[in-house]
Design a protein around this motif. Structure first.
Motif, mmCIF file in Angstrom:
data_model
loop_
_atom_site.group_PDB
_atom_site.id
_atom_site.type_symbol
_atom_site.label_atom_id
_atom_site.label_comp_id
_atom_site.label_asym_id
_atom_site.label_seq_id
_atom_site.Cartn_x
_atom_site.Cartn_y
_atom_site.Cartn_z
ATOM 1 N N ILE A 158 0.835 -1.206 0.000
ATOM 2 C CA ILE A 158 0.000 0.000 0.000
ATOM 3 C C ILE A 158 0.868 1.253 0.000
ATOM 4 N N LEU A 159 1.962 1.209 0.717
ATOM 5 C CA LEU A 159 2.883 2.344 0.729
ATOM 6 C C LEU A 159 3.401 2.623 -0.678
ATOM 7 N N GLY A 160 3.744 1.557 -1.408
ATOM 8 C CA GLY A 160 4.213 1.732 -2.774
ATOM 9 C C GLY A 160 3.150 2.283 -3.692
ATOM 10 N N LEU A 161 1.930 1.758 -3.575
ATOM 11 C CA LEU A 161 0.828 2.249 -4.402
ATOM 12 C C LEU A 161 0.577 3.731 -4.156
ATOM 13 N N ALA A 162 0.570 4.115 -2.896
ATOM 14 C CA ALA A 162 0.304 5.512 -2.561
ATOM 15 C C ALA A 162 1.369 6.440 -3.132
ATOM 16 N N ARG A 163 2.611 5.999 -3.116
ATOM 17 C CA ARG A 163 3.684 6.830 -3.656
ATOM 18 C C ARG A 163 3.565 6.985 -5.172
ATOM 19 N N LEU A 242 1.556 18.468 0.799
ATOM 20 C CA LEU A 242 1.654 17.243 1.594
ATOM 21 C C LEU A 242 1.116 16.084 0.764
ATOM 22 N N THR A 243 1.998 15.449 0.015
ATOM 23 C CA THR A 243 1.588 14.296 -0.782
ATOM 24 C C THR A 243 2.731 13.283 -0.824
ATOM 25 N N GLY A 244 2.367 12.023 -0.987
ATOM 26 C CA GLY A 244 3.358 10.968 -1.036
ATOM 27 C C GLY A 244 3.963 10.636 0.316
ATOM 28 N N GLN A 245 3.269 11.032 1.382
ATOM 29 C CA GLN A 245 3.812 10.853 2.718
ATOM 30 C C GLN A 245 3.083 9.740 3.478
ATOM 31 N N SER A 246 3.779 9.170 4.439
ATOM 32 C CA SER A 246 3.175 8.215 5.361
ATOM 33 C C SER A 246 3.339 8.757 6.765
#
Length: 256
Positions: A158-163, A242-246
């Motif tokens: 999910i982290l990869g997809l969000a990035r 603020l994008t691509g952040q976790s």
């Protein structure tokens, strides 16, 4: 932080973290679609939130069901402004004992569900040149724990997809972020305590204090209300800075 009539699709929204976020979004002036595999539960949850909520039956592993559900929301309210991909389950086994069917079930709900709902929602977001994609990750998007191979793999995915979505969505004004809670005091987490105690051969108290909360700074569970406030902050943030952040909310278990 206000949502001013923005429309949010929240998967797994009938209970737990999803419902708490839906409630907070409505309080902030948003409109929410409670998307859940159990329509009765979705309707019950939506009825508690009044006219600013609607129920949508959605199996997030079924592409047609996802597309139909998202389109139904857009037809009623005219836009899709926020996706909160939250639907999930937990299954714990040692890798050598992990049934493949159960591996596929968990990863499909978490990862396929995130992909399918993203694909369905950006169709609307790209047309309006704005949107927010929020994914429910976990500290396990960053860390590993025993017995959770499928869950950890899915949450890392999910982290990869969000990035990727932060990159692809940028030219359409769509931002993408991941919420990464620690152990949140929900029925799903409470159910894991005896399961892990049995699998690890330790007491339930040891699971709670050492396995789940051992690395926190205060031995406290994160609360659903904490995650709801974080979701609102990310949903209502005024720019795409603020994008691509976790963002990790874990009582210090994981520190960036």
């Amino acid at each position: 932080m206000k949502l001013d009539g923005k429309v949010a699709v929240i998967t797994g929204g009938a209970s737990g973290i999803g419902y708490q976020i839906a409630e907070r979004f409505v309080e902030a002036g948003g409109r929410v679609a409670i998307a859940d595999v159990n329509m009765d539960s979705a309707q019950e949850a939506a009825s508690k939130l009044g006219d600013q909520a609607m129920a949508v039956e959605m199996d997030v592993t079924n592409e047609q069901a996802v597309n139909d559900g998202v389109d139904k929301v857009a037809e009623k309210w005219g836009s899709i402004d926020i996706l909160l991909s939250n639907a999930g389950i937990q299954i714990v086994h040692r890798v050598e004992d992990f049934p493949f069917e159960e591996w596929k079930k968990l990863t499909s709900i978490h990862l396929d569900g995130a992909f399918l709902t993203t694909k369905a929602c950006i169709k609307h977001m790209y047309k309006q040149n704005s949107g927010v994609l929020l994914y429910m990750g976990s500290v396990h998007s960053k860390e590993a724990s025993p017995l959770k191979s499928a869950y950890v793999a899915a949450k890392h995915g999910i982290l990869g997809l969000a990035r990727v979505m932060a990159v692809e969505g940028a030219k359409y004004g769509v931002r993408s972020n991941v919420i990464c809670p620690g152990f949140v005091e929900t029925p799903l987490v409470k159910k894991q305590i005896p399961e892990q105690a049995e699998n690890l051969g330790i007491s339930e108290q040891e699971v709670r204090d050492n396995v789940m909360l051992g690395r926190t700074v205060d031995k406290e569970f994160t609360q659903t209300s904490d995650i709801a406030e974080l979701a609102l902050f990310l949903a209502a943030f005024p720019t795409n800075a603020l994008t691509g952040q976790s963002v990790v909310a874990s009582h210090g278990w994981y520190m960036n």
